[in-house]
Design a protein around this motif. Structure first.
Motif, mmCIF file in Angstrom:
data_model
loop_
_atom_site.group_PDB
_atom_site.id
_atom_site.type_symbol
_atom_site.label_atom_id
_atom_site.label_comp_id
_atom_site.label_asym_id
_atom_site.label_seq_id
_atom_site.Cartn_x
_atom_site.Cartn_y
_atom_site.Cartn_z
ATOM 1 N N ILE A 1 -21.122 -16.554 17.103
ATOM 2 C CA ILE A 1 -21.844 -15.303 17.644
ATOM 3 C C ILE A 1 -21.139 -14.806 19.042
ATOM 4 N N GLN A 2 -20.977 -15.830 19.894
ATOM 5 C CA GLN A 2 -20.359 -15.346 21.039
ATOM 6 C C GLN A 2 -19.073 -14.754 21.114
ATOM 7 N N TRP A 3 -18.341 -15.559 20.212
ATOM 8 C CA TRP A 3 -16.970 -14.918 19.969
ATOM 9 C C TRP A 3 -16.974 -13.413 19.478
ATOM 10 N N LEU A 4 -17.876 -13.270 18.415
ATOM 11 C CA LEU A 4 -17.912 -11.942 17.716
ATOM 12 C C LEU A 4 -18.473 -10.776 18.906
ATOM 13 N N ASN A 5 -19.410 -11.275 19.553
ATOM 14 C CA ASN A 5 -19.844 -10.364 20.541
ATOM 15 C C ASN A 5 -18.841 -9.848 21.590
ATOM 16 N N ARG A 6 -17.658 -10.663 21.733
ATOM 17 C CA ARG A 6 -16.658 -10.171 22.585
ATOM 18 C C ARG A 6 -15.806 -8.958 22.111
ATOM 19 N N HIS A 7 -16.071 -8.819 20.667
ATOM 20 C CA HIS A 7 -15.203 -7.650 20.182
ATOM 21 C C HIS A 7 -16.182 -6.414 20.504
ATOM 22 N N LEU B 1 -16.613 -3.473 19.231
ATOM 23 C CA LEU B 1 -17.468 -2.840 18.027
ATOM 24 C C LEU B 1 -18.563 -3.512 17.418
ATOM 25 N N ILE B 2 -18.693 -4.993 17.929
ATOM 26 C CA ILE B 2 -19.705 -5.708 17.328
ATOM 27 C C ILE B 2 -20.500 -6.228 18.001
ATOM 28 N N GLN B 3 -22.118 -5.988 17.520
ATOM 29 C CA GLN B 3 -23.111 -6.701 18.335
ATOM 30 C C GLN B 3 -23.797 -7.294 17.197
ATOM 31 N N CYS B 4 -23.908 -8.866 17.495
ATOM 32 C CA CYS B 4 -24.222 -9.897 16.801
ATOM 33 C C CYS B 4 -25.616 -10.389 17.455
ATOM 34 N N HIS B 5 -26.687 -10.335 16.757
ATOM 35 C CA HIS B 5 -27.913 -11.121 17.444
ATOM 36 C C HIS B 5 -28.097 -12.402 16.884
ATOM 37 N N TYR B 6 -28.752 -13.265 17.447
ATOM 38 C CA TYR B 6 -29.011 -14.775 17.186
ATOM 39 C C TYR B 6 -30.056 -14.920 16.028
ATOM 40 N N GLU B 7 -31.022 -15.806 16.169
ATOM 41 C CA GLU B 7 -32.085 -15.989 15.254
ATOM 42 C C GLU B 7 -33.117 -15.120 15.281
ATOM 43 N N PRO C 1 -8.425 -19.020 17.090
ATOM 44 C CA PRO C 1 -8.604 -17.661 17.394
ATOM 45 C C PRO C 1 -8.127 -16.835 16.320
ATOM 46 N N LEU C 2 -6.717 -17.126 15.671
ATOM 47 C CA LEU C 2 -6.308 -16.114 14.523
ATOM 48 C C LEU C 2 -7.397 -16.214 13.514
ATOM 49 N N LEU C 3 -8.183 -17.245 13.129
ATOM 50 C CA LEU C 3 -9.286 -16.967 11.900
ATOM 51 C C LEU C 3 -10.509 -16.170 12.689
ATOM 52 N N VAL C 4 -10.813 -16.357 13.941
ATOM 53 C CA VAL C 4 -12.088 -15.451 14.330
ATOM 54 C C VAL C 4 -11.525 -14.117 14.369
ATOM 55 N N GLU C 5 -10.437 -13.777 14.696
ATOM 56 C CA GLU C 5 -9.853 -12.440 14.921
ATOM 57 C C GLU C 5 -9.826 -11.845 13.356
ATOM 58 N N ASN C 6 -9.646 -12.535 12.368
ATOM 59 C CA ASN C 6 -9.512 -12.153 11.055
ATOM 60 C C ASN C 6 -10.738 -11.934 10.485
ATOM 61 N N LEU C 7 -11.774 -12.633 10.908
ATOM 62 C CA LEU C 7 -12.986 -12.560 10.438
ATOM 63 C C LEU C 7 -13.910 -11.256 11.206
ATOM 64 N N ALA C 8 -13.333 -11.095 12.349
ATOM 65 C CA ALA C 8 -14.009 -9.809 13.166
ATOM 66 C C ALA C 8 -13.625 -8.760 12.526
ATOM 67 N N ALA C 9 -12.187 -8.665 12.038
ATOM 68 C CA ALA C 9 -11.424 -7.508 11.489
ATOM 69 C C ALA C 9 -12.208 -7.202 10.274
ATOM 70 N N SER C 10 -12.491 -8.052 9.452
ATOM 71 C CA SER C 10 -13.176 -7.997 8.036
ATOM 72 C C SER C 10 -14.395 -7.368 8.350
ATOM 73 N N LEU C 11 -15.303 -7.791 9.028
ATOM 74 C CA LEU C 11 -16.415 -7.209 9.499
ATOM 75 C C LEU C 11 -16.162 -5.815 9.857
ATOM 76 N N ILE C 12 -15.494 -5.429 10.671
ATOM 77 C CA ILE C 12 -15.356 -3.924 11.181
ATOM 78 C C ILE C 12 -14.640 -3.239 10.267
ATOM 79 N N ALA C 13 -13.984 -3.621 9.057
ATOM 80 C CA ALA C 13 -13.248 -2.606 8.270
ATOM 81 C C ALA C 13 -13.765 -1.645 7.713
ATOM 82 N N PRO C 14 -15.148 -1.537 7.255
ATOM 83 C CA PRO C 14 -15.800 -0.362 6.622
ATOM 84 C C PRO C 14 -16.015 0.526 7.684
ATOM 85 N N SER C 15 -16.120 0.220 8.801
ATOM 86 C CA SER C 15 -16.535 1.083 10.051
ATOM 87 C C SER C 15 -15.607 2.060 10.293
#
Length: 281
Positions: free
Chosen positions: A23-29, A31-37, A194-208
């Motif tokens: 979640i900390q990595w994703l929140n560095r993007h 366009l992404i806001q990711c909450h915790y529990e 980092p490449l996998l995390v970047e790919n993951l973030a790109a997949s999450l924002i793709a529909p935006s």
């Protein structure tokens, strides 16, 4: 999902799978806001936490989820949820095709169990780099400190834990297969690639719609201490218990010796080829 909702996602995870780090990595993007529990029984771990809204959340947890998705600071918004935290939200979200699904798991369930037992014993759920002596926080040094007590391995307790974890993920996959929905699947040891995390973030924002103008954004996940979190525990999993021989005996007897070691993925940029120099003729 309401028509005015942002692009939503949920991380379906279980404890000790590196979800806080991810979640900390994703929140560095940007366009992404990711909450915790969000559905923790102890608090509403949004950014920032909203303990004053626990009553509102518990009164109608599904409506609270929808409000969280529509009232967000960034166009891509999500949170994580654990087994048993809120079955109504898990069920409703799995049926909602507008919500992207990210399944985070840990392949080595014994390592996950060891981490859980350590946290319960020490009452310490997050270890920060600032909490450690310099010798322990340096890269390449032993990650456990001598004063840390080790939990005792109980085979029945481990097998119950493993069965519960397996049941949770089997339920998720079954529901997604029935509804023919895709899911992003991410494993614990991939978090520091980092490449996998970047790919993951790109997949999450793709529909935006904002994704087209932002493009691909590099997320620096190469330094595992950058967030301030510190990974604890030996990679030789039986050594994390006070009775390692009992652990090895159980793994041998049950054909689970593959759990004895957990290997983290490592990544470093490929070296650039040297430019050949021309010798004057």
């Amino acid at each position: 999902m309401p028509a005015d909702a942002n692009n939503p996602f949920i991380i379906y995870s279980s404890a000790r799978t590196g979800s806080n780090q991810l979640i900390q990595w994703l929140n560095r993007h940007p366009l992404i806001q990711c909450h915790y529990e969000v559905y923790s029984p102890n608090n509403v771990y949004t950014l920032p936490p909203r303990p004053q809204e626990m009553g509102l959340r518990d009164q109608d947890p599904v409506a609270f989820m929808q409000r969280l998705f529509t009232d967000a600071a960034k166009p891509v918004v999500g949170f994580k949820i654990f087994p048993d935290q809120c079955e109504a939200v898990i069920t409703a979200s799995l049926q909602d095709r507008c919500i992207s699904k990210l399944i985070l798991y840990r392949a080595n369930v014994l390592a996950q169990h060891a981490s859980m037992e350590e946290a319960l014993l020490r009452n310490r759920w997050v270890t920060l780099k600032s909490d450690l002596p310099q010798s322990a926080s340096d890269e390449g040094q032993a990650e456990d400190t001598e004063q840390d007590a080790k939990p005792s391995f109980d085979a029945d307790r481990f097998e119950r834990f493993a069965a519960k974890i397996a049941g949770f993920y089997a339920h998720l996959m079954e529901q997604l297969l029935i509804s023919q929905q895709p899911a992003l699947v991410f494993e614990y040891t991939q978090i520091f690639n980092p490449l996998l995390v970047e790919n993951l973030a790109a997949s999450l924002i793709a529909p935006s719609p904002a994704a087209a103008s932002t493009g691909r954004v590099a997320i620096d996940a190469s330094n595992r201490h950058a967030s301030g979190h510190h990974k604890t525990g030996s990679f030789v999993i039986p050594d994390r218990f006070s009775n390692p021989h009992t652990v090895l005996d159980h793994l041998t007897a049950t054909g689970q010796m593959h759990y004895a070691i957990e290997v983290m993925q490592t990544w470093s940029p490929a070296p650039q080829p040297a430019t050949p120099s021309r010798s004057p003729l």
